[in-house]
Design a protein around this motif. Sequence first.
Motif, PDB file in Angstrom:
ATOM      1  N   VAL A 334       0.867  -1.177   0.000  1.00  0.00           N
ATOM      2  CA  VAL A 334       0.000   0.000   0.000  1.00  0.00           C
ATOM      3  C   VAL A 334       0.904   1.226   0.000  1.00  0.00           C
ATOM      4  O   VAL A 334       1.819   1.329   0.819  1.00  0.00           O
ATOM      5  CB  VAL A 334      -0.908   0.017   1.244  1.00  0.00           C
ATOM      6  CG1 VAL A 334      -1.732   1.303   1.292  1.00  0.00           C
ATOM      7  CG2 VAL A 334      -1.819  -1.202   1.266  1.00  0.00           C
ATOM      8  N   ARG A 335       0.653   2.160  -0.923  1.00  0.00           N
ATOM      9  CA  ARG A 335       1.507   3.344  -1.015  1.00  0.00           C
ATOM     10  C   ARG A 335       0.731   4.577  -0.585  1.00  0.00           C
ATOM     11  O   ARG A 335      -0.209   5.005  -1.253  1.00  0.00           O
ATOM     12  CB  ARG A 335       2.040   3.503  -2.440  1.00  0.00           C
ATOM     13  CG  ARG A 335       2.905   2.346  -2.919  1.00  0.00           C
ATOM     14  CD  ARG A 335       4.139   2.149  -2.050  1.00  0.00           C
ATOM     15  NE  ARG A 335       5.036   3.280  -2.110  1.00  0.00           N
ATOM     16  CZ  ARG A 335       6.057   3.367  -2.959  1.00  0.00           C
ATOM     17  NH1 ARG A 335       6.290   2.392  -3.835  1.00  0.00           N
ATOM     18  NH2 ARG A 335       6.855   4.420  -2.940  1.00  0.00           N
ATOM     19  N   LEU A 336       1.133   5.137   0.554  1.00  0.00           N
ATOM     20  CA  LEU A 336       0.531   6.363   1.071  1.00  0.00           C
ATOM     21  C   LEU A 336       1.476   7.554   0.915  1.00  0.00           C
ATOM     22  O   LEU A 336       1.235   8.616   1.473  1.00  0.00           O
ATOM     23  CB  LEU A 336       0.172   6.181   2.550  1.00  0.00           C
ATOM     24  CG  LEU A 336      -0.728   4.981   2.865  1.00  0.00           C
ATOM     25  CD1 LEU A 336      -0.973   4.883   4.367  1.00  0.00           C
ATOM     26  CD2 LEU A 336      -2.059   5.074   2.124  1.00  0.00           C
ATOM     27  N   ASP A 337       2.530   7.374   0.122  1.00  0.00           N
ATOM     28  CA  ASP A 337       3.591   8.371   0.008  1.00  0.00           C
ATOM     29  C   ASP A 337       3.671   9.028  -1.360  1.00  0.00           C
ATOM     30  O   ASP A 337       4.672   9.693  -1.669  1.00  0.00           O
ATOM     31  CB  ASP A 337       4.943   7.731   0.351  1.00  0.00           C
ATOM     32  CG  ASP A 337       5.296   6.561  -0.590  1.00  0.00           C
ATOM     33  OD1 ASP A 337       4.396   6.085  -1.307  1.00  0.00           O
ATOM     34  OD2 ASP A 337       6.467   6.139  -0.579  1.00  0.00           O
ATOM     35  N   ALA A 338       2.634   8.882  -2.177  1.00  0.00           N
ATOM     36  CA  ALA A 338       2.709   9.420  -3.540  1.00  0.00           C
ATOM     37  C   ALA A 338       2.928  10.926  -3.545  1.00  0.00           C
ATOM     38  O   ALA A 338       3.673  11.451  -4.388  1.00  0.00           O
ATOM     39  CB  ALA A 338       1.433   9.067  -4.311  1.00  0.00           C
ATOM     40  N   TRP A 339       2.290  11.636  -2.622  1.00  0.00           N
ATOM     41  CA  TRP A 339       2.441  13.096  -2.588  1.00  0.00           C
ATOM     42  C   TRP A 339       3.872  13.506  -2.244  1.00  0.00           C
ATOM     43  O   TRP A 339       4.371  14.517  -2.734  1.00  0.00           O
ATOM     44  CB  TRP A 339       1.459  13.709  -1.591  1.00  0.00           C
ATOM     45  CG  TRP A 339       1.583  13.188  -0.182  1.00  0.00           C
ATOM     46  CD1 TRP A 339       0.911  12.148   0.369  1.00  0.00           C
ATOM     47  CD2 TRP A 339       2.455  13.681   0.838  1.00  0.00           C
ATOM     48  NE1 TRP A 339       1.291  11.950   1.682  1.00  0.00           N
ATOM     49  CE2 TRP A 339       2.240  12.888   1.994  1.00  0.00           C
ATOM     50  CE3 TRP A 339       3.386  14.720   0.907  1.00  0.00           C
ATOM     51  CZ2 TRP A 339       2.929  13.092   3.189  1.00  0.00           C
ATOM     52  CZ3 TRP A 339       4.078  14.930   2.099  1.00  0.00           C
ATOM     53  CH2 TRP A 339       3.839  14.122   3.223  1.00  0.00           C
ATOM     54  N   GLU A 340       4.557  12.723  -1.435  1.00  0.00           N
ATOM     55  CA  GLU A 340       5.942  13.037  -1.069  1.00  0.00           C
ATOM     56  C   GLU A 340       6.906  12.751  -2.214  1.00  0.00           C
ATOM     57  O   GLU A 340       7.821  13.542  -2.482  1.00  0.00           O
ATOM     58  CB  GLU A 340       6.361  12.235   0.158  1.00  0.00           C
ATOM     59  CG  GLU A 340       7.831  12.460   0.545  1.00  0.00           C
ATOM     60  CD  GLU A 340       8.334  11.496   1.612  1.00  0.00           C
ATOM     61  OE1 GLU A 340       9.557  11.505   1.877  1.00  0.00           O
ATOM     62  OE2 GLU A 340       7.518  10.747   2.181  1.00  0.00           O
ATOM     63  N   LEU A 341       6.717  11.617  -2.890  1.00  0.00           N
ATOM     64  CA  LEU A 341       7.669  11.184  -3.904  1.00  0.00           C
ATOM     65  C   LEU A 341       7.308  11.652  -5.308  1.00  0.00           C
ATOM     66  O   LEU A 341       7.937  11.220  -6.280  1.00  0.00           O
ATOM     67  CB  LEU A 341       7.808   9.666  -3.872  1.00  0.00           C
ATOM     68  CG  LEU A 341       8.356   9.092  -2.561  1.00  0.00           C
ATOM     69  CD1 LEU A 341       8.634   7.608  -2.694  1.00  0.00           C
ATOM     70  CD2 LEU A 341       9.610   9.831  -2.107  1.00  0.00           C
ATOM     71  N   ASP A 342       6.313  12.527  -5.434  1.00  0.00           N
ATOM     72  CA  ASP A 342       6.020  13.125  -6.726  1.00  0.00           C
ATOM     73  C   ASP A 342       7.306  13.748  -7.285  1.00  0.00           C
ATOM     74  O   ASP A 342       8.005  14.487  -6.579  1.00  0.00           O
ATOM     75  CB  ASP A 342       4.946  14.206  -6.551  1.00  0.00           C
ATOM     76  CG  ASP A 342       4.609  14.896  -7.849  1.00  0.00           C
ATOM     77  OD1 ASP A 342       5.332  15.856  -8.202  1.00  0.00           O
ATOM     78  OD2 ASP A 342       3.641  14.487  -8.510  1.00  0.00           O
ATOM     79  N   PRO A 343       7.672  13.439  -8.540  1.00  0.00           N
ATOM     80  CA  PRO A 343       8.955  13.924  -9.084  1.00  0.00           C
ATOM     81  C   PRO A 343       9.138  15.434  -8.973  1.00  0.00           C
ATOM     82  O   PRO A 343      10.251  15.907  -8.689  1.00  0.00           O
ATOM     83  CB  PRO A 343       8.916  13.467 -10.540  1.00  0.00           C
ATOM     84  CG  PRO A 343       8.040  12.247 -10.521  1.00  0.00           C
ATOM     85  CD  PRO A 343       6.994  12.527  -9.494  1.00  0.00           C
ATOM     86  N   ALA A 344       8.077  16.205  -9.184  1.00  0.00           N
ATOM     87  CA  ALA A 344       8.204  17.663  -9.098  1.00  0.00           C
ATOM     88  C   ALA A 344       8.527  18.094  -7.676  1.00  0.00           C
ATOM     89  O   ALA A 344       9.324  19.024  -7.453  1.00  0.00           O
ATOM     90  CB  ALA A 344       6.905  18.327  -9.583  1.00  0.00           C
ATOM     91  N   VAL A 345       7.913  17.420  -6.698  1.00  0.00           N
ATOM     92  CA  VAL A 345       8.194  17.730  -5.296  1.00  0.00           C
ATOM     93  C   VAL A 345       9.635  17.382  -4.955  1.00  0.00           C
ATOM     94  O   VAL A 345      10.373  18.173  -4.347  1.00  0.00           O
ATOM     95  CB  VAL A 345       7.210  16.980  -4.370  1.00  0.00           C
ATOM     96  CG1 VAL A 345       7.630  17.143  -2.906  1.00  0.00           C
ATOM     97  CG2 VAL A 345       5.796  17.481  -4.578  1.00  0.00           C
ATOM     98  N   GLN A 346      10.078  16.195  -5.366  1.00  0.00           N
ATOM     99  CA  GLN A 346      11.443  15.779  -5.057  1.00  0.00           C
ATOM    100  C   GLN A 346      12.473  16.672  -5.739  1.00  0.00           C
ATOM    101  O   GLN A 346      13.523  16.978  -5.160  1.00  0.00           O
ATOM    102  CB  GLN A 346      11.639  14.314  -5.450  1.00  0.00           C
ATOM    103  CG  GLN A 346      10.979  13.334  -4.491  1.00  0.00           C
ATOM    104  CD  GLN A 346      11.532  13.431  -3.088  1.00  0.00           C
ATOM    105  OE1 GLN A 346      12.735  13.369  -2.880  1.00  0.00           O
ATOM    106  NE2 GLN A 346      10.643  13.594  -2.109  1.00  0.00           N
ATOM    107  N   ASP A 347      12.189  17.114  -6.953  1.00  0.00           N
ATOM    108  CA  ASP A 347      13.108  18.031  -7.635  1.00  0.00           C
ATOM    109  C   ASP A 347      13.225  19.343  -6.861  1.00  0.00           C
ATOM    110  O   ASP A 347      14.331  19.899  -6.709  1.00  0.00           O
ATOM    111  CB  ASP A 347      12.624  18.312  -9.057  1.00  0.00           C
ATOM    112  CG  ASP A 347      12.836  17.140 -10.004  1.00  0.00           C
ATOM    113  OD1 ASP A 347      13.554  16.189  -9.626  1.00  0.00           O
ATOM    114  OD2 ASP A 347      12.252  17.159 -11.106  1.00  0.00           O
ATOM    115  N   ALA A 348      12.100  19.855  -6.370  1.00  0.00           N
ATOM    116  CA  ALA A 348      12.110  21.116  -5.623  1.00  0.00           C
ATOM    117  C   ALA A 348      12.858  20.968  -4.306  1.00  0.00           C
ATOM    118  O   ALA A 348      13.619  21.859  -3.901  1.00  0.00           O
ATOM    119  CB  ALA A 348      10.674  21.588  -5.376  1.00  0.00           C
ATOM    120  N   VAL A 349      12.663  19.837  -3.626  1.00  0.00           N
ATOM    121  CA  VAL A 349      13.377  19.605  -2.366  1.00  0.00           C
ATOM    122  C   VAL A 349      14.870  19.470  -2.634  1.00  0.00           C
ATOM    123  O   VAL A 349      15.700  20.014  -1.888  1.00  0.00           O
ATOM    124  CB  VAL A 349      12.826  18.355  -1.650  1.00  0.00           C
ATOM    125  CG1 VAL A 349      13.657  18.046  -0.406  1.00  0.00           C
ATOM    126  CG2 VAL A 349      11.365  18.551  -1.265  1.00  0.00           C
TER     127      VAL A 349
END
Length: 402
Positions: A334-349
């Motif tokens: 079960v993946r509850l982390d999609a919002w965290e690992l979204d590529p655009a989010v990870q690029d910004a971080v």
Amino acid sequence: MSERVIAPKSRGFLFLDSHPGGCRRLVDEMWRAVPALHATGGEGPVALVIGSSAGYGLAATIAGLARVGIRGIGVCFEKGPARRTATAGWYRTAATARLAQQHGRDMVFVNGDAFSDAVKEQVADLIVERFGGHLDHLVYSVAAPRRTDPDTGSVYASVLKPVGSPYTTKTLVFDESGAPEIKEVTTAPAEGDDVEQTVAVMGGADWERWITFLADRSLLADGFTTAALSYIGSPLTAAIYRQGTIGAAKAHLESTARTLDARLGATLGGRAVTSVNAAAVTQSSTAIPGIALYVGLLRGVLGDAMVAPVGQLVDLWDQLTGLRPLDLDGEGRVRLDAWELDPAVQDAVAERWSAATSHTITGLADLGWFSDEVRRLYGFSVPGVDYTAPVEVDVPWPTPAT
């Protein structure tokens, strides 16, 4: 009665005392954040939450009670008041039990070593005596520094180390005045049997032992479901987390889930999954080099779009109880982390991570939020609490209603 003013005193991210009033109000906040109870058509399902007093285990307990009306047992290992206050988990458990009783949920809390067979026996007896001898769900959320094997008596210790080579990373600290600093820290790689020891503590061995223990006593209901809570995280922290000793333990946990899933499916029509949760400030996560910086930067990117643990666990309970189908990835998680690992989010971080220095960090990370979240783990920085007023610290462990 023992009332006194509790001031926040800390060593780094570790606080020496906890505030019972703040812990109680924090639990109230979490309960109110859960969407309205989904009608279960009678008594709620019987659930066991192992690791129920902190982090995602606390979120699982509160979300289960408030969202799907679970009844059952929470297991945790907390210290009562003595020379210092009780642990925050002690106070949070008392507050959770109070809310459960107010809302008509029969929830019992066992304080003891979840790795031990003595606690397993105690829980099994409660399932028989109080809950009709059947268990519908088990959520496993245990983070511990060591484990004693009940069969051999061997004591295993978990470590936070990279595998193969030293790991150097930026990390966030605060000086004595509270000013943020970005420092570089290097962690030596695992050696000897560090990986095996960490897997023995944080892998799936005890989760599987719980399932076997309860199954051997015919306490698992038809359609029984179980989930072990896990984390994958960002490429920025992978060397110390997913590719490190803890990552090896998480891989073992996922392998155990596949074994249990096949077994439960064949015997009970049940399921076993790991639930990959997203980043949060927890007592466990603040000990991992680089995680504090990463979470502060993530909050700087996402703001209120971050999903709190209790919101994530509402999603998990909806899936475990069939309110919506299990949504699994290709490895059965079960993946509850999609919002965290979204590529655009990870690029910004990642961009902010590269730019982070002691001089720039305040403009890149939400440090006010992060500091408050750390303090809230111990019942401080909770709105609506008068921290200048004396508060009762001798809060008893909750006893179940008769």
